[in-house]
Design a protein around this motif. Sequence first.
Motif, PDB file in Angstrom:
ATOM      1  N   PRO A 161     -26.251  15.643  45.625  1.00  0.00           N
ATOM      2  CA  PRO A 161     -26.092  14.902  44.358  1.00  0.00           C
ATOM      3  C   PRO A 161     -26.419  15.709  43.112  1.00  0.00           C
ATOM      4  CG  PRO A 161     -28.061  14.182  45.527  1.00  0.00           C
ATOM      5  CD  PRO A 161     -27.315  15.084  46.463  1.00  0.00           C
ATOM      6  N   TRP A 162     -27.195  16.806  43.258  1.00  0.00           N
ATOM      7  CA  TRP A 162     -27.566  17.603  42.088  1.00  0.00           C
ATOM      8  C   TRP A 162     -26.547  18.703  41.781  1.00  0.00           C
ATOM      9  CZ3 TRP A 162     -30.212  17.407  46.704  1.00  0.00           C
ATOM     10  CH2 TRP A 162     -30.161  18.546  47.504  1.00  0.00           C
ATOM     11  N   LEU A 163     -25.487  18.778  42.605  1.00  0.00           N
ATOM     12  CA  LEU A 163     -24.436  19.753  42.369  1.00  0.00           C
ATOM     13  C   LEU A 163     -23.157  19.049  41.926  1.00  0.00           C
ATOM     14  CD1 LEU A 163     -24.777  22.165  45.449  1.00  0.00           C
ATOM     15  CD2 LEU A 163     -25.788  22.411  43.174  1.00  0.00           C
ATOM     16  N   THR A 164     -22.377  19.716  41.108  1.00  0.00           N
ATOM     17  CA  THR A 164     -21.089  19.170  40.692  1.00  0.00           C
ATOM     18  C   THR A 164     -20.097  19.251  41.856  1.00  0.00           C
ATOM     19  OG1 THR A 164     -20.209  21.290  39.921  1.00  0.00           O
ATOM     20  CG2 THR A 164     -21.483  19.978  38.333  1.00  0.00           C
ATOM     21  N   VAL A 165     -18.950  18.642  41.667  1.00  0.00           N
ATOM     22  CA  VAL A 165     -17.877  18.715  42.664  1.00  0.00           C
ATOM     23  C   VAL A 165     -17.551  20.175  42.977  1.00  0.00           C
ATOM     24  CG1 VAL A 165     -15.404  18.331  43.003  1.00  0.00           C
ATOM     25  CG2 VAL A 165     -16.842  16.481  42.120  1.00  0.00           C
ATOM     26  N   ARG A 166     -17.353  20.945  41.939  1.00  0.00           N
ATOM     27  CA  ARG A 166     -17.001  22.361  42.106  1.00  0.00           C
ATOM     28  C   ARG A 166     -18.117  23.107  42.837  1.00  0.00           C
ATOM     29  NH1 ARG A 166     -15.092  22.769  37.558  1.00  0.00           N
ATOM     30  NH2 ARG A 166     -12.857  23.006  37.959  1.00  0.00           N
ATOM     31  N   GLU A 167     -19.356  22.820  42.491  1.00  0.00           N
ATOM     32  CA  GLU A 167     -20.492  23.513  43.110  1.00  0.00           C
ATOM     33  C   GLU A 167     -20.666  23.113  44.572  1.00  0.00           C
ATOM     34  OE1 GLU A 167     -23.224  24.053  39.059  1.00  0.00           O
ATOM     35  OE2 GLU A 167     -23.428  22.253  40.322  1.00  0.00           O
ATOM     36  N   ASN A 168     -20.376  21.863  44.904  1.00  0.00           N
ATOM     37  CA  ASN A 168     -20.449  21.424  46.299  1.00  0.00           C
ATOM     38  C   ASN A 168     -19.462  22.191  47.167  1.00  0.00           C
ATOM     39  OD1 ASN A 168     -22.166  19.005  47.399  1.00  0.00           O
ATOM     40  ND2 ASN A 168     -21.756  18.487  45.252  1.00  0.00           N
ATOM     41  N   ILE A 169     -18.276  22.419  46.637  1.00  0.00           N
ATOM     42  CA  ILE A 169     -17.274  23.167  47.399  1.00  0.00           C
ATOM     43  C   ILE A 169     -17.652  24.646  47.458  1.00  0.00           C
ATOM     44  CG2 ILE A 169     -14.832  23.809  47.525  1.00  0.00           C
ATOM     45  CD1 ILE A 169     -14.217  21.182  46.030  1.00  0.00           C
ATOM     46  N   HIS A 170     -18.162  25.152  46.348  1.00  0.00           N
ATOM     47  CA  HIS A 170     -18.587  26.551  46.290  1.00  0.00           C
ATOM     48  C   HIS A 170     -19.649  26.846  47.345  1.00  0.00           C
ATOM     49  CE1 HIS A 170     -17.371  29.805  43.712  1.00  0.00           C
ATOM     50  NE2 HIS A 170     -17.093  28.984  42.709  1.00  0.00           N
ATOM     51  N   LEU A 171     -20.519  25.898  47.590  1.00  0.00           N
ATOM     52  CA  LEU A 171     -21.612  26.107  48.537  1.00  0.00           C
ATOM     53  C   LEU A 171     -21.075  26.503  49.907  1.00  0.00           C
ATOM     54  CD1 LEU A 171     -24.735  25.797  48.344  1.00  0.00           C
ATOM     55  CD2 LEU A 171     -24.461  23.559  49.415  1.00  0.00           C
ATOM     56  N   ALA A 172     -20.039  25.794  50.371  1.00  0.00           N
ATOM     57  CA  ALA A 172     -19.428  26.107  51.668  1.00  0.00           C
ATOM     58  C   ALA A 172     -18.687  27.432  51.623  1.00  0.00           C
ATOM     59  CB  ALA A 172     -18.493  24.983  52.081  1.00  0.00           C
ATOM     60  N   VAL A 173     -17.965  27.671  50.539  1.00  0.00           N
ATOM     61  CA  VAL A 173     -17.206  28.917  50.401  1.00  0.00           C
ATOM     62  C   VAL A 173     -18.144  30.121  50.375  1.00  0.00           C
ATOM     63  CG1 VAL A 173     -15.679  30.239  48.871  1.00  0.00           C
ATOM     64  CG2 VAL A 173     -15.262  27.802  49.257  1.00  0.00           C
ATOM     65  N   ASP A 174     -19.253  30.015  49.649  1.00  0.00           N
ATOM     66  CA  ASP A 174     -20.225  31.108  49.574  1.00  0.00           C
ATOM     67  C   ASP A 174     -20.816  31.412  50.943  1.00  0.00           C
ATOM     68  OD1 ASP A 174     -19.831  31.285  46.856  1.00  0.00           O
ATOM     69  OD2 ASP A 174     -21.602  30.098  46.329  1.00  0.00           O
ATOM     70  N   GLU A 175     -21.025  30.373  51.754  1.00  0.00           N
ATOM     71  CA  GLU A 175     -21.623  30.555  53.072  1.00  0.00           C
ATOM     72  C   GLU A 175     -20.674  31.248  54.044  1.00  0.00           C
ATOM     73  OE1 GLU A 175     -24.331  30.530  56.139  1.00  0.00           O
ATOM     74  OE2 GLU A 175     -24.678  30.073  53.999  1.00  0.00           O
ATOM     75  N   VAL A 176     -19.399  30.891  53.979  1.00  0.00           N
ATOM     76  CA  VAL A 176     -18.430  31.416  54.951  1.00  0.00           C
ATOM     77  C   VAL A 176     -17.855  32.764  54.515  1.00  0.00           C
ATOM     78  CG1 VAL A 176     -16.209  30.979  56.053  1.00  0.00           C
ATOM     79  CG2 VAL A 176     -17.874  29.128  55.815  1.00  0.00           C
TER      80      VAL A 176
END
Length: 274
Positions: free
Chosen positions: A107-122
């Motif tokens: 909830p503390w991340l924006t839509v874009r940041e939520n998606i970025h989190l997965a992309v950064d990990e993979v």
Amino acid sequence: MTRLNRSLREEQKASFMNDFLVVENVSKTYSKANGEQLVVLKDINFSVGSEEYISVIGHSGCGKSTLVRIVAGLERQSAGFLTLDGKEIRKPGAERMMVFQGYSLLPWLTVRENIHLAVDEVFKKASRAEKNSIVEEHLTMVKLTHAGDKYPDELSGGMKQRVGLARALATRPKMLLLDEPFGALDALTRPNLQQQVIDIWENHRQAVIMITHDVEEAVFMSDRVIMMTNGPSATIGKIMDIPLPRPRDRHQLQDCAQYFELRKEALNFLEDYQ
């Protein structure tokens, strides 16, 4: 084992070798506090092609979610084995991404940041520009570019689920696992998102396993429907082919006699296990 049985077994294995996901003789047993063994799934056998959309239906308690969690590597089977693209599934992996009924957004991340989190990990070795491009591509895919800087509590249920879908697809998995992805949506949002998901899949084909209680949803979206018997010791009671032509449009299917025959067949199966 007789020669005939050995031959059938060999043919089955040969057939499995040509399939993308193979689930063979999988069972799942839990130990209860009193020492008794609870068999949730027993002797599950099926395979999925690399661009095939499969649904699994059955009454509550038949182990549908347990099955998809085993495929995801979030749980270990008690017996049997699973392979994806010829490699045994032993643990979670980025080649299998899961979308849950609950939105699972931070909830503390924006839509874009939520998606970025997965992309950064993979995509750890990708440049920042490459990662940004992947995020924007998938925001566009789920039609949420305008909401990229919003937070989850500013979104509708359908929009939140589209974020979850974009996050899963952005890692470019070989297989998408959907556990009741539309279950929390209202009656108006649900069919619209079903159509959007199937349109995305048409343009970006991959293997999909979807867990659902909704027969119409399963028939509309799938190439095949796996129907589970009741638990405990649930197993596959029937696998139904869905030969409806693609691409599919929900409104057009309302005049399709074959669609209603398939729907009736699935409902009859479920009624037999009430």
